[in-house]
Design a protein around this motif. Structure first.
Motif, PDB file in Angstrom:
ATOM      1  N   ALA A 576      -9.950  -2.188  -0.803  1.00  0.00           N
ATOM      2  CA  ALA A 576      -8.625  -1.553  -1.394  1.00  0.00           C
ATOM      3  C   ALA A 576      -8.195  -0.367  -0.339  1.00  0.00           C
ATOM      4  N   LEU A 577      -6.867  -0.822   0.428  1.00  0.00           N
ATOM      5  CA  LEU A 577      -6.269   0.066   1.405  1.00  0.00           C
ATOM      6  C   LEU A 577      -5.716   1.159   0.542  1.00  0.00           C
ATOM      7  N   ILE A 578      -5.732   2.337   1.037  1.00  0.00           N
ATOM      8  CA  ILE A 578      -5.094   3.698   0.481  1.00  0.00           C
ATOM      9  C   ILE A 578      -3.807   3.587   1.502  1.00  0.00           C
ATOM     10  N   PRO A 579      -2.513   3.614   0.818  1.00  0.00           N
ATOM     11  CA  PRO A 579      -1.260   3.542   1.552  1.00  0.00           C
ATOM     12  C   PRO A 579      -1.109   4.929   2.040  1.00  0.00           C
ATOM     13  N   ILE A 580      -0.900   4.955   3.493  1.00  0.00           N
ATOM     14  CA  ILE A 580      -0.184   6.172   4.218  1.00  0.00           C
ATOM     15  C   ILE A 580       0.644   5.940   4.877  1.00  0.00           C
ATOM     16  N   PRO A 581       1.491   6.682   5.412  1.00  0.00           N
ATOM     17  CA  PRO A 581       2.403   6.474   6.599  1.00  0.00           C
ATOM     18  C   PRO A 581       2.070   6.159   7.857  1.00  0.00           C
ATOM     19  N   ILE A 582       2.754   5.298   8.626  1.00  0.00           N
ATOM     20  CA  ILE A 582       2.111   4.881  10.211  1.00  0.00           C
ATOM     21  C   ILE A 582       2.121   6.064  11.034  1.00  0.00           C
ATOM     22  N   GLY A 583       1.242   6.092  11.794  1.00  0.00           N
ATOM     23  CA  GLY A 583       1.072   7.131  12.619  1.00  0.00           C
ATOM     24  C   GLY A 583       0.333   8.554  12.199  1.00  0.00           C
ATOM     25  N   LYS A 708       2.175  17.424   2.259  1.00  0.00           N
ATOM     26  CA  LYS A 708       3.445  18.434   2.373  1.00  0.00           C
ATOM     27  C   LYS A 708       4.311  18.460   3.776  1.00  0.00           C
ATOM     28  N   SER A 709       3.402  17.990   4.786  1.00  0.00           N
ATOM     29  CA  SER A 709       4.037  18.135   5.929  1.00  0.00           C
ATOM     30  C   SER A 709       5.223  16.668   6.343  1.00  0.00           C
ATOM     31  N   VAL A 710       4.849  15.670   5.308  1.00  0.00           N
ATOM     32  CA  VAL A 710       5.925  14.530   5.410  1.00  0.00           C
ATOM     33  C   VAL A 710       6.752  14.492   4.281  1.00  0.00           C
ATOM     34  N   VAL A 711       7.938  15.034   4.708  1.00  0.00           N
ATOM     35  CA  VAL A 711       9.070  15.244   3.223  1.00  0.00           C
ATOM     36  C   VAL A 711       9.316  14.093   2.709  1.00  0.00           C
ATOM     37  N   ASN A 712       9.276  12.943   3.712  1.00  0.00           N
ATOM     38  CA  ASN A 712       9.688  11.497   3.031  1.00  0.00           C
ATOM     39  C   ASN A 712       8.612  10.474   2.831  1.00  0.00           C
ATOM     40  N   LEU A 713       7.339  10.954   2.537  1.00  0.00           N
ATOM     41  CA  LEU A 713       6.019  10.375   2.586  1.00  0.00           C
ATOM     42  C   LEU A 713       6.519   9.092   1.425  1.00  0.00           C
ATOM     43  N   TYR A 714       7.063   9.416   0.389  1.00  0.00           N
ATOM     44  CA  TYR A 714       7.279   8.141  -0.613  1.00  0.00           C
ATOM     45  C   TYR A 714       8.159   6.958   0.179  1.00  0.00           C
ATOM     46  N   ASP A 715       9.403   7.574   0.765  1.00  0.00           N
ATOM     47  CA  ASP A 715      10.195   6.402   1.335  1.00  0.00           C
ATOM     48  C   ASP A 715       9.604   5.700   2.532  1.00  0.00           C
ATOM     49  N   GLN A 716       8.629   6.391   3.152  1.00  0.00           N
ATOM     50  CA  GLN A 716       7.832   5.735   4.344  1.00  0.00           C
ATOM     51  C   GLN A 716       6.932   4.834   3.678  1.00  0.00           C
ATOM     52  N   VAL A 717       6.297   5.111   2.726  1.00  0.00           N
ATOM     53  CA  VAL A 717       5.268   3.967   2.315  1.00  0.00           C
ATOM     54  C   VAL A 717       6.118   2.972   1.576  1.00  0.00           C
ATOM     55  N   VAL A 718       7.006   3.257   0.843  1.00  0.00           N
ATOM     56  CA  VAL A 718       8.083   1.868   0.222  1.00  0.00           C
ATOM     57  C   VAL A 718       8.254   1.160   1.256  1.00  0.00           C
ATOM     58  N   ARG A 719       8.781   1.618   2.582  1.00  0.00           N
ATOM     59  CA  ARG A 719       9.343   0.760   3.549  1.00  0.00           C
ATOM     60  C   ARG A 719       8.220   0.108   4.163  1.00  0.00           C
ATOM     61  N   HIS A 720       7.078   1.116   4.572  1.00  0.00           N
ATOM     62  CA  HIS A 720       6.011  -0.056   5.205  1.00  0.00           C
ATOM     63  C   HIS A 720       5.357  -1.084   4.490  1.00  0.00           C
ATOM     64  N   TYR A 721       5.282  -0.866   3.223  1.00  0.00           N
ATOM     65  CA  TYR A 721       4.568  -1.909   2.385  1.00  0.00           C
ATOM     66  C   TYR A 721       5.544  -2.819   1.476  1.00  0.00           C
ATOM     67  N   ALA A 722       6.684  -2.653   2.011  1.00  0.00           N
ATOM     68  CA  ALA A 722       7.923  -3.320   1.101  1.00  0.00           C
ATOM     69  C   ALA A 722       7.581  -4.632   0.744  1.00  0.00           C
ATOM     70  N   THR A 723       6.627  -5.524   1.414  1.00  0.00           N
ATOM     71  CA  THR A 723       6.574  -6.981   1.052  1.00  0.00           C
ATOM     72  C   THR A 723       5.211  -6.817   0.126  1.00  0.00           C
ATOM     73  N   GLN A 724       4.570  -5.821  -0.164  1.00  0.00           N
ATOM     74  CA  GLN A 724       3.523  -5.569  -1.057  1.00  0.00           C
ATOM     75  C   GLN A 724       3.687  -4.948  -2.174  1.00  0.00           C
ATOM     76  N   LEU A 725       4.026  -3.645  -2.046  1.00  0.00           N
ATOM     77  CA  LEU A 725       4.203  -2.535  -3.350  1.00  0.00           C
ATOM     78  C   LEU A 725       5.671  -2.811  -3.823  1.00  0.00           C
ATOM     79  N   GLU A 726       5.586  -2.445  -5.059  1.00  0.00           N
ATOM     80  CA  GLU A 726       6.867  -2.663  -5.871  1.00  0.00           C
ATOM     81  C   GLU A 726       7.012  -1.433  -6.735  1.00  0.00           C
ATOM     82  N   PRO A 727       8.149  -0.708  -6.656  1.00  0.00           N
ATOM     83  CA  PRO A 727       8.446   0.561  -7.467  1.00  0.00           C
ATOM     84  C   PRO A 727       8.674  -0.149  -9.129  1.00  0.00           C
ATOM     85  N   LEU A 728       7.828   0.528  -9.769  1.00  0.00           N
ATOM     86  CA  LEU A 728       7.716  -0.137 -11.199  1.00  0.00           C
ATOM     87  C   LEU A 728       9.064   0.318 -11.984  1.00  0.00           C
ATOM     88  N   ARG A 729       9.927  -0.594 -12.279  1.00  0.00           N
ATOM     89  CA  ARG A 729      11.152  -0.146 -12.929  1.00  0.00           C
ATOM     90  C   ARG A 729      11.036   0.008 -14.514  1.00  0.00           C
TER      91      ARG A 729
END
Length: 738
Positions: A576-583, A708-729
């Motif tokens: 199970a991959l742990i989602p983190i930003p690229i780089g 804390k150093s990645v102020v837009n971490l949530y958005d980066q992960v959502v974009r990177h895993y857009a075809t896999q992860l889905e925000p629960l509405r």
């Protein structure tokens, strides 16, 4: 509208099957075959002699029970001595944990006191006698001889060791006898009765409950004859019948002077969430019946004021939580079915213990609820070597339904610690339920309420309570709707009210997200988002439940929280991959993870109680390899060290692998992470031995990553895993209050 970062779902899409080859050096035995044969022979002879001295009527079918204690280095399921048992002609019918100091340890290490497993095996007395006669002549090339070194002790179970707790010195009392018998062996009750009759012991046999390999039996007997009663070889344990917990709150109820209490006019937020409370009842036409449907079961006497007061308070806590008299009542999340399962006031009729359990089991078998609440149970602290009928029956039922059960741990926290009277009470030791204790304030700087029963639980199920919530104390009581027919408030306190209050948060998650989150995911979220303090897990479990629904379902911009809801095949591995930003990530990264699953249970094997186990391995960097020809990246500790404060005896060298709720938080340097992952391995066992179940195991996992150093971490992960992860509405537009 402000930006909302909702939980991310479909984390199971980040999993793949992998192959992991297990290895390791050959095991070095503490004894040679000759040493094992020499030391065990006199034990088997003595056990056979004592068994032959038993009255014929005490050994139905001329069968007896013999005890085999495993060497602590051979308690793993792969070392189960099945060939030895088959050769001797005996069959294992149960086991329990046992503390011993082995005579020797392998590799010349010093022998220390530790926890092992004591097996109970049944066979013909003649077979046991034959073993005692032939064992001195066994050869090392005998097929079963290799298993002989796994046995540390052999004995005939001592009758006096079957007596649990302190019994009165004289007189007739209602006792609880636990027999080694499955439901297919119902005739053993009659055989037991015949034995008692032939010994001229005046015993009246009452109700019985079967749970896997155990039969729980009510008997009314003279305690002066107990030593003869427990001589019956089929008896595993005997204790005085515990009473139901007295429902008296820890804080005396006092009405709160208020203007007319305004009851919300709106229906519940979600009509699709089903909830059941098993308690003392709610009066017809009470103000709470706007949301609560009272159910009166057949052939019960009228409810007492004490029972109804408790039932109304528990229902109020499930609807509104702890009420702030200065604010309007919040809108409830769901309708509630309230079943009155108590007849006489607890303490008046000890036989009510089994009758109440029978009522609960009948309801649970006829209707499946999303949530159930139990703020009652036997007045009995848990035991490490025995599982009670309430726990056995409820765990078995809960293992087969999609229900999140919340159980109060009891108000015995100020009992004698040395005698274990302050430990969590039955049935809060259920591994397939969430055990809830009480803390002393809903504000910051909280502590365990002194009355709240403490852990540890039994292993597996070591972390009990699972969670705590505010339950009221003398100077800060818990506020509920009063039992009066006119709307009013009153104060109370106890784990009875902390439990439905905690359940209310889970109800809110289900109401908000509907069926997109199953009961395992909701349990994992409640544990995952709890607040820790500096108290040990034996005091407060994983921590206090989150204060608001937003704390559970929303993420800050520098944080991402992902829910995995999947299944795994027996003996298989998934990654199970742990989602983190690229780089690369600057600074520290916090990773929190929680994994939950349900398991079928073996109550006659308390030390090997759960049949399923998940071994979770953390691999932080996919480019780090410490050895040549290494197939998979290096590992690092994660879940196992969460319980590092416990002793080796409590953990039994990796027993955490069989805990069905794991939670931990780790801080790592961002530079040490690259495609981090968890490898999850499904182990299965049956009665402590290897087992290959035909069905897959469902699990839920929640992972939070914060940098804390990645102020837009949530958005980066959502974009990177857009075809896999889905925000629960959310499925609701109405605002949620808590």
């Amino acid at each position: 509208m402000a930006k909302q970062n909702f939980l991310l779902g479909k984390g199971e899409r980040l999993t793949t099957d992998i192959v992991v080859k297990s290895g390791g050096r050959p095991k070095e035995a503490p004894y040679t075959f000759q040493e094992a044969r020499k030391r065990l022979t006199p034990m088997v002879v003595d056990a056979s002699s004592k068994i032959n001295e038993l009255p014929k009527e005490a050994c139905p079918g001329n069968e007896a029970v013999i005890s085999l204690t495993l060497n602590p280095e051979y308690i793993a399921k792969s070392y189960f001595p099945i060939n030895l048992l088959r050769d001797v002609g005996i069959v294992v019918i149960g086991s329990r944990p046992k503390k011993i100091r082995p005579e020797k340890r392998s590799r010349g290490r010093e022998a220390v006191e530790t926890i092992t497993t004591e097996l109970f095996a049944r066979g013909l007395r003649s077979s046991i006698h034959d073993w005692s006669q032939t064992l001195p002549n066994w050869r090392a090339d005998r097929p079963s001889a290799a298993a002989l070194i796994s046995i540390e002790e052999v004995a005939a179970p001592a009758p006096q060791n079957k007596i649990k707790g302190q019994l009165p010195e004289e007189g007739r009392f209602t006792l609880e006898a636990v027999l080694h018998a499955s439901e297919l062996e119902h005739s053993l009750i009659r055989v037991f009765a015949d034995y008692l009759n032939k010994q001229e012991i005046d015993v009246r046999i009452g109700r019985s409950f079967f749970a896997k390999g155990l039969c729980f039996l009510e008997i009314d007997a003279p305690v002066e004859r107990v030593s003869e009663i427990v001589a019956f070889t089929g008896i595993r344990a005997l204790r005085q019948m515990p009473e139901l917990r007295v429902l008296r709150p820890t804080v005396r109820s006092v009405a709160i002077p208020t203007p007319m209490l305004e009851i919300p006019e709106e229906p519940p937020i979600s009509p699709d969430v089903s909830v059941a409370i098993f308690d003392g009842g709610v009066p017809k036409n009470h103000p709470l019946t706007k949301w609560v449907t009272p159910h009166e079961l057949p052939n019960m006497s009228a409810a007492t004021d004490e029972l109804l007061s408790h039932g109304v308070g528990v229902s109020s806590a499930a609807l509104f939580g702890h009420i702030d008299p200065k604010n309007p009542l919040p809108r409830p999340y769901a309708f509630i079915d309230h079943y009155r399962v108590l007849d006489n006031a607890p303490g008046q009729d000890v036989l009510e213990l089994y009758e109440a359990l029978n009522r609960i089991d009948d309801i649970m078998s006829s209707q499946e609820y999303d949530f159930i609440n139990l703020s009652l149970g036997p007045h009995l602290p848990i035991e490490d070597d025995e599982v009670h009928a309430w726990t056995a029956v409820l765990d078995d039922r809960l293992s087969r339904v999609s229900t999140l059960a919340m159980v109060a741990v009891g108000n015995g926290g100020e009992g004698n610690t040395i005698l274990g009277f302050d430990r969590v009470q039955v049935p809060s030791d259920c591994v397939n339920a969430v055990a809830v204790g009480a803390c002393d304030t809903p504000e910051d700087y909280w502590r365990r309420a002194s009355y709240s029963s403490k852990g540890p639980g039994r292993s597996p199920g070591l972390v009990k309570p699972d969670l705590v919530d505010f339950g009221g104390v003398l100077n800060r009581p818990f506020v509920v709707v009063a039992p009066d027919m006119q709307p009013a408030l009153t104060v109370t306190g106890g784990t009875s009210f902390a439990t439905p209050s905690a359940m209310r948060l889970g109800m809110g998650v289900r109401a908000y997200f509907g069926r997109s989150l199953n009961h395992l995911a909701i349990r994992a979220l409640l544990v995952h988002t709890c607040e820790e303090n500096d108290e040990d897990y034996t005091e407060v479990g994983w921590g206090r439940v989150a204060r608001t629904l937003d704390d559970v379902i929303q993420c800050d911009d520098d944080t991402v929280r992902v829910v995995y809801q999947g299944e795994i095949s027996p003996a298989k591995y998934i990654r199970a991959l742990i989602p983190i930003p690229i780089g690369p990530i600057q600074g520290n990264v916090l990773i929190a993870a929680t994994i939950c699953y349900k398991s079928q249970t073996d109550p006659h094997h308390p030390g090997n109680y759960t049949r399923a186990g998940l071994e979770v391995t953390f691999r932080p960097h996919d480019g780090k390899f410490s050895r040549d020809k290494q197939t998979h990246p290096d590992t690092d500790s994660f879940f196992s060290s969460k319980l590092a404060g416990t002793t080796e005896n409590e953990l039994r060298r990796g027993a955490w692998k069989w805990e069905n709720c794991l939670h931990a938080t780790r801080r790592k340097r961002g530079s040490s992470l690259r495609n981090p992952c968890f490898d999850i391995h499904y182990n299965a066992r049956l009665e402590g031995r290897n087992f290959g179940p035909p069905e897959n195991l469902n699990y839920a996992m929640v992972i939070t990553v914060q940098a804390k150093s990645v102020v837009n971490l949530y958005d980066q992960v959502v974009r990177h895993y857009a075809t896999q992860l889905e925000p629960l509405r959310p499925v609701l537009e109405a605002p949620i209050q808590i």
